[in-house]
Scaffold this active site. Structure first.
Site, PDB file in Angstrom:
ATOM      1  N   SER A 138     -38.582 -14.835  24.361  1.00  0.00           N
ATOM      2  CA  SER A 138     -38.498 -14.732  22.903  1.00  0.00           C
ATOM      3  C   SER A 138     -37.324 -15.581  22.455  1.00  0.00           C
ATOM      4  O   SER A 138     -36.402 -15.849  23.243  1.00  0.00           O
ATOM      5  CB  SER A 138     -38.234 -13.275  22.505  1.00  0.00           C
ATOM      6  OG  SER A 138     -37.876 -13.191  21.141  1.00  0.00           O
ATOM      7  N   TYR A 151     -33.792  -5.200  22.084  1.00  0.00           N
ATOM      8  CA  TYR A 151     -34.816  -6.206  22.409  1.00  0.00           C
ATOM      9  C   TYR A 151     -34.157  -7.489  22.908  1.00  0.00           C
ATOM     10  O   TYR A 151     -34.557  -8.053  23.929  1.00  0.00           O
ATOM     11  CB  TYR A 151     -35.667  -6.471  21.161  1.00  0.00           C
ATOM     12  CG  TYR A 151     -36.796  -7.448  21.371  1.00  0.00           C
ATOM     13  CD1 TYR A 151     -37.812  -7.186  22.279  1.00  0.00           C
ATOM     14  CD2 TYR A 151     -36.855  -8.636  20.646  1.00  0.00           C
ATOM     15  CE1 TYR A 151     -38.857  -8.086  22.468  1.00  0.00           C
ATOM     16  CE2 TYR A 151     -37.897  -9.538  20.822  1.00  0.00           C
ATOM     17  CZ  TYR A 151     -38.892  -9.257  21.740  1.00  0.00           C
ATOM     18  OH  TYR A 151     -39.920 -10.150  21.917  1.00  0.00           O
TER      19      TYR A 151
HETATM   20  C1  8X3 Z   1     -40.363 -12.027  18.824  1.00  0.00           C
HETATM   21  C2  8X3 Z   1     -39.455 -12.780  17.952  1.00  0.00           C
HETATM   22  O1  8X3 Z   1     -37.771 -12.651  16.068  1.00  0.00           O
HETATM   23  O2  8X3 Z   1     -39.000 -10.629  16.513  1.00  0.00           O
HETATM   24  O3  8X3 Z   1     -40.050 -12.152  20.145  1.00  0.00           O
HETATM   25  O4  8X3 Z   1     -37.313 -11.351  18.025  1.00  0.00           O
HETATM   26  S1  8X3 Z   1     -38.344 -11.790  17.111  1.00  0.00           S
END
Ligand code: 8X3
Length: 253
Positions: A138, A151
């Site tokens: 990502s 994340y």
């Molecule tokens: C997805 C992109 O911007 O939501 O991996 O992190 S974001």
């Protein structure tokens, strides 16, 4: 046994995983589509076969050691391509109040899931003589953002895993490629992140003329995997035109 080169795709029940499975089957791979939701995989395999491709559904949970071992045993031969796609985001809470359980879950799916599946399939990848491991990362793997701490931490860790693996596999016929998508509108990514809150999920893409779609990333997977084998695309960063940087998104109100 199978004549076509084998590609294993995790998280194949939806989004980038499903699109990659379809695309790789069209490219001539025998796709082993894996995810937890067996009925979704069955439908995907039927769709691929109806289009003239080869695919096999193997239900597996990348957070479960025994399940991943069973996946490796179900693979019918040497593996030419592994797409570590399973993972995702949970919540958008600040670090101050982020749920430990969400951070653990994100680490387990994105990072340890990639580790488990890669470890289990390395013998089969080696056996192919010319293999590729793709890690779907990502843009959060190199740029954190408010609320995305858990994340981003998991995606940063995936980068560390991919980079370490590339070093350790140097001299063996296995390339390691990380694809880092920015804003991709899939049916489930933001819905899962916001625990089914469709309005909150839709707001992520509000006013963005054309976010990326899963097929755009599947196209990248196909491209990196079909370069001559001496060409290792270490890292591919892909964003929609409207997203110049993590926080710089052009929206038409
Ligand atoms: C997805 C992109 O911007 O939501 O991996 O992190 S974001």
């Amino acid at each position: 046994m199978t004549d076509s080169p084998i590609a294993v795709v995790t998280g194949a029940s939806s989004g980038i995983g499903a699109a990659s499975a379809r695309r790789l089957a069209a490219d001539g791979f025998h796709v082993i589509a894996t995810a937890r939701r067996a009925e979704r995989l069955t439908a995907l395999v039927a769709e691929i076969e109806a289009a003239g491709g080869r695919a096999t559904a193997v239900a597996a949970d990348v957070t479960d050691d025994a399940s991943v071992r069973a996946l490796a045993e179900a693979v019918p031969g040497p593996v030419t391509l592994l797409v570590n796609n399973a993972g995702g985001a949970l919540g958008l809470d600040p670090v101050e109040s982020g749920a430990i359980a969400d951070w653990q879950r994100m680490y387990d799916t994105n990072v340890l899931g990639t580790l488990r599946v890669t470890q289990a399939l390395l013998p089969a990848l080696d056996a192919s003589g010319a293999a590729t491991i793709v890690v779907i990362g990502s843009t959060a793997a190199f740029t954190p953002y408010e609320g995305g701490g858990g994340y981003a931490a998991a995606k940063h860790a995936q980068t560390a895993l991919a980079g370490t693996l590339r070093l350790e596999l140097n001299g063996r016929p296995i390339r390691v490629i990380e694809i880092d998508p920015g804003m991709v509108r899939t049916e489930e990514f933001s819905l899962t992140r916001f625990d089914g809150d469709a309005a909150r999920a839709a707001a992520v893409y509000r006013g963005v003329a054309e976010p990326l779609v899963a097929e755009d990333i599947a196209d990248c997977v196909s491209w990196v995997a079909t370069r001559p084998h001496h060409v290792n695309v270490d890292r591919l960063v892909v964003r929609p035109l409207a997203q110049a940087a993590q926080h710089k998104v052009h929206r038409v109100e």
